[in-house]
Scaffold this active site. Structure first.
Site, PDB file in Angstrom:
ATOM      1  N   HIS A 143       0.734  -1.095  -0.041  1.00  0.00           N
ATOM      2  CA  HIS A 143      -0.054   0.037   0.013  1.00  0.00           C
ATOM      3  C   HIS A 143       0.850   1.084   0.121  1.00  0.00           C
ATOM      4  O   HIS A 143       0.411   2.316  -0.530  1.00  0.00           O
ATOM      5  CB  HIS A 143      -1.170  -0.076   1.178  1.00  0.00           C
ATOM      6  CG  HIS A 143      -0.376   0.122   2.470  1.00  0.00           C
ATOM      7  ND1 HIS A 143       0.404  -1.184   3.042  1.00  0.00           N
ATOM      8  CD2 HIS A 143       0.031   0.852   3.337  1.00  0.00           C
ATOM      9  CE1 HIS A 143       0.549  -0.809   4.310  1.00  0.00           C
ATOM     10  NE2 HIS A 143       0.561   0.519   4.539  1.00  0.00           N
ATOM     11  N   ASP A 144       1.798   1.333   0.430  1.00  0.00           N
ATOM     12  CA  ASP A 144       2.830   2.417   0.690  1.00  0.00           C
ATOM     13  C   ASP A 144       4.025   2.432  -0.339  1.00  0.00           C
ATOM     14  O   ASP A 144       5.039   2.917  -0.143  1.00  0.00           O
ATOM     15  CB  ASP A 144       3.211   2.721   2.142  1.00  0.00           C
ATOM     16  CG  ASP A 144       2.410   3.407   2.882  1.00  0.00           C
ATOM     17  OD1 ASP A 144       1.378   3.966   2.214  1.00  0.00           O
ATOM     18  OD2 ASP A 144       2.457   3.426   4.161  1.00  0.00           O
ATOM     19  N   LYS A 188       6.145   5.440  -1.472  1.00  0.00           N
ATOM     20  CA  LYS A 188       7.096   6.005  -0.567  1.00  0.00           C
ATOM     21  C   LYS A 188       8.549   5.843  -1.115  1.00  0.00           C
ATOM     22  O   LYS A 188       9.336   6.536  -0.549  1.00  0.00           O
ATOM     23  CB  LYS A 188       6.793   5.708   0.776  1.00  0.00           C
ATOM     24  CG  LYS A 188       5.488   6.193   1.472  1.00  0.00           C
ATOM     25  CD  LYS A 188       5.479   5.905   2.854  1.00  0.00           C
ATOM     26  CE  LYS A 188       4.138   6.438   3.509  1.00  0.00           C
ATOM     27  NZ  LYS A 188       3.968   5.970   4.977  1.00  0.00           N
ATOM     28  N   HIS A 198       2.685   9.825  -3.215  1.00  0.00           N
ATOM     29  CA  HIS A 198       3.174   8.570  -3.040  1.00  0.00           C
ATOM     30  C   HIS A 198       2.173   7.537  -3.397  1.00  0.00           C
ATOM     31  O   HIS A 198       2.158   6.296  -3.973  1.00  0.00           O
ATOM     32  CB  HIS A 198       3.651   8.167  -1.479  1.00  0.00           C
ATOM     33  CG  HIS A 198       2.491   7.715  -0.512  1.00  0.00           C
ATOM     34  ND1 HIS A 198       2.081   8.839   0.030  1.00  0.00           N
ATOM     35  CD2 HIS A 198       1.990   6.668  -0.134  1.00  0.00           C
ATOM     36  CE1 HIS A 198       1.144   8.186   1.205  1.00  0.00           C
ATOM     37  NE2 HIS A 198       1.091   6.931   0.739  1.00  0.00           N
ATOM     38  N   HIS A 206      -6.044   3.796  -0.990  1.00  0.00           N
ATOM     39  CA  HIS A 206      -6.085   3.669   0.654  1.00  0.00           C
ATOM     40  C   HIS A 206      -5.946   4.869   1.361  1.00  0.00           C
ATOM     41  O   HIS A 206      -6.184   4.989   2.513  1.00  0.00           O
ATOM     42  CB  HIS A 206      -5.119   2.762   0.824  1.00  0.00           C
ATOM     43  CG  HIS A 206      -3.418   3.296   1.038  1.00  0.00           C
ATOM     44  ND1 HIS A 206      -2.852   3.656   0.006  1.00  0.00           N
ATOM     45  CD2 HIS A 206      -2.921   3.545   2.223  1.00  0.00           C
ATOM     46  CE1 HIS A 206      -1.583   4.088   0.279  1.00  0.00           C
ATOM     47  NE2 HIS A 206      -1.615   4.052   1.573  1.00  0.00           N
ATOM     48  N   HIS A 207      -5.868   6.172   0.472  1.00  0.00           N
ATOM     49  CA  HIS A 207      -5.882   7.531   1.175  1.00  0.00           C
ATOM     50  C   HIS A 207      -7.035   8.122   0.811  1.00  0.00           C
ATOM     51  O   HIS A 207      -7.195   9.436   1.143  1.00  0.00           O
ATOM     52  CB  HIS A 207      -4.629   8.035   0.914  1.00  0.00           C
ATOM     53  CG  HIS A 207      -3.455   7.705   1.769  1.00  0.00           C
ATOM     54  ND1 HIS A 207      -3.484   7.673   3.156  1.00  0.00           N
ATOM     55  CD2 HIS A 207      -2.292   7.302   1.370  1.00  0.00           C
ATOM     56  CE1 HIS A 207      -2.225   7.350   3.659  1.00  0.00           C
ATOM     57  NE2 HIS A 207      -1.233   7.022   2.608  1.00  0.00           N
ATOM     58  N   ASP A 209      -5.019   0.208   7.871  1.00  0.00           N
ATOM     59  CA  ASP A 209      -3.555   1.014   7.864  1.00  0.00           C
ATOM     60  C   ASP A 209      -3.787   1.941   9.044  1.00  0.00           C
ATOM     61  O   ASP A 209      -2.821   2.130   9.745  1.00  0.00           O
ATOM     62  CB  ASP A 209      -3.618   1.712   6.569  1.00  0.00           C
ATOM     63  CG  ASP A 209      -2.214   2.518   6.566  1.00  0.00           C
ATOM     64  OD1 ASP A 209      -1.333   2.092   7.048  1.00  0.00           O
ATOM     65  OD2 ASP A 209      -2.169   3.378   5.611  1.00  0.00           O
TER      66      ASP A 209
END
Length: 517
Positions: A373-374, A377, A402, A428-429, A457
């Site tokens: 998910h990240d 980054k 990101h 997811h954000h 998360d």
């Protein structure tokens, strides 16, 4: 019609079959009783392949048609041409070949009036195997005719059995290669083995029982079973109270050699992983022939190939899973996040997915994909990613990129897990009320994978220590999640989270214990 035969069991297949060791059936079709008597007398002591003859008599075309339908395993028909009509025998031949589709039985026309049915015309127009005048069928020539006809019929039946056996092996192999777990594979192998043996080696009315076992050394576990062995599935092989059979199976494993007898079949499956595998089936009714042994040997080799293919597939899948986990952990480490954040998010996401109503396969995909998910980054500068304090507006705008960057990294993959990872990275954000990023998507327009991972998360991150904050207590986290229901998060998912809060906290606690070891 006088039927001198005793009833012989035969297959329900359209193709005629001969029961092993049973008499050869000969259908005599003639309107003269004397022809029946003379033929039976001349061939009374005839045998072929150690099997005698069994005569079935018919005196008209109608009786002959009924007889061949009743006795589909008839090997030879001695067929008079002229009976109730001048073409009665020819009508019977046409009925057998065209209407019944029986191409195996040998048809020999016999006529006392050859001029009414010329041999050349009959041979050209009808699928018959020989044409004889009654006057030329002496006892010696009749015997020669029987040898040639029965030999031809036997070979046709064997070829047909071979074809059906090969089809059964091919169909079985196709099913085996579709399996994705060894448990399912073992069950399918037993089903297909039983079906193959029933078709090739077992008399009608007989029943079989079988099991598949595997393990290391002398310890083998029964992974699938049928018939009387079914209660032993999942137990050690020695739980079957049959010392003689266990001894024979141990000997077969030691010699790595398959065994087949008149009652039992044991297959030792050799694979490269060193795991001992065997199949055992009991209930055979008679000694299998060479063809049956060859087909079973081919089946064993295909089982071994299916096992090895599954092992290779699992190895590839496991490698991919480990690479995803390593990549997620690498991003986590670079973000100065500790305690296996991505692993916990993965487990919580899977739990929420299952409780939401997704099937186990899709929930597993989410578990495997959520550690990514990240991943975006990786493109964020260290000064922003590891800044101990709050980010300023410009830094925050960089940080938000990101999500889109993670999607761009993964979106071109054709792999299901990576495709799911791209969606999760992108969404997811996003927030339920549309105030999130990168696209400001809201409600159900946010992909479910993103909505699930967002809850997991945030919940995990709030309870974890970060370079920019201390961990929150559980009651404060729960209050925040409730507050954000309908704003940041889908309300239904928050309800599921809170209903399963004990399971969620257990995931985190288990991960903490593992990390400290």
């Amino acid at each position: 019609m006088s039927n001198q035969s005793e009833k012989i069991l035969f297959s329900d297949e359209a193709e005629p079959t001969q029961t092993q060791g049973a008499p050869w059936k000969v259908l005599l079709v003639d309107d003269e009783q004397a022809i029946h008597d003379v033929t039976c007398l001349a061939l009374s002591d005839f045998t072929f392949d150690g099997r005698p003859l069994e005569f079935v008599s018919a005196y008209s075309a109608a009786q002959a048609m009924n007889a061949i339908q009743e006795h589909r395993d008839t090997a030879l028909i001695l067929l008079d041409v002229v009976m109730e009509s001048e073409t009665a025998g020819l009508d019977v031949a046409r009925f057998i070949r065209e209407d019944l589709g029986n191409t195996a039985v040998r048809i020999v026309l016999r006529t006392g009036q050859p001029g009414q049915a010329p041999e050349r015309d009959v041979i050209a127009r009808y699928d018959i195997n020989d044409y004889k005048e009654k006057t030329e069928l002496t006892s010696r020539k009749l015997t020669t005719l029987l040898y040639a006809s029965l030999r031809s019929y036997r070979d046709i039946i064997e070829l047909e059995r071979n074809r059906r056996g090969l089809e059964a092996v091919i169909e079985a192999s196709a099913r085996m290669f579709e399996m994705h777990t060894k448990e399912n594979l073992a069950e399918v192998v037993l089903q297909e083995l039983s079906g193959l043996v029933q078709k090739q080696c077992v008399l009608p009315g007989c029943s079989t029982s079988a099991f598949a076992a595997q393990g290391h050394g002398q310890s083998l576990q029964i992974v699938a079973a049928t018939g009387r062995y079914e209660p032993y599935a999942g137990r050690d092989l020695t739980s079957i109270q049959d010392p003689a059979m266990i001894k024979d199976l141990a000997a077969a494993l030691t010699c790595s050699h398959s065994e087949i007898t008149s009652t039992d079949y044991t297959a030792v499956i050799k694979c490269r992983d060193g795991l001992k595998r065997l199949l055992h089936l009991t209930g055979l009714c008679g000694e299998p022939g060479d063809l049956d042994r060859s087909l079973l040997g081919l089946f064993e080799r295909n089982v071994a190939i299916a096992c090895e293919n599954m092992d290779l597939l699992h190895e590839i899948e496991q490698t991919q899973i480990e690479m995803v986990d390593i990549l997620g952990e690498t991003i986590e480490t670079r973000s100065l996040e500790t305690g296996h954040h991505v692993q916990r998010v993965a487990e919580i996401s899977q739990l929420l997915a299952l409780e939401y109503g997704l099937d186990e396969e899709e929930a597993e995909v989410i578990r495997l994909a959520s550690p990514l998910h990240d991943i975006g980054k990786i493109g964020i500068p260290d000064a922003i990613l590891s800044k101990p304090g709050k980010l300023d507006d410009a830094e925050w705008e960089v940080m938000k990129t990101h999500a889109r960057l993670g999607y761009d990294i993964l979106k071109t993959s054709s792999r299901r897990v990576l495709q799911a990872g791209a969606i999760i990275a992108r969404d997811h954000h996003e927030k339920w009320d549309g105030s999130g990023y990168p696209a400001g998507t809201g409600g159900e327009d946010i992909h479910l994978y993103g909505r699930l991972t967002a809850v997991a998360d945030v919940f995990e991150a709030l309870g974890a220590e970060r370079c920019y904050k201390d961990p929150w207590p559980l009651d404060k986290i729960i209050a925040f999640m409730r507050e954000q229901s309908g704003r940041h998060f889908e309300p239904r998912l928050i309800d599921i989270l809170l209903q399963n809060i004990d399971k969620v906290t257990a995931i985190i606690e288990t991960s903490d214990e593992t990390s400290s070891v």
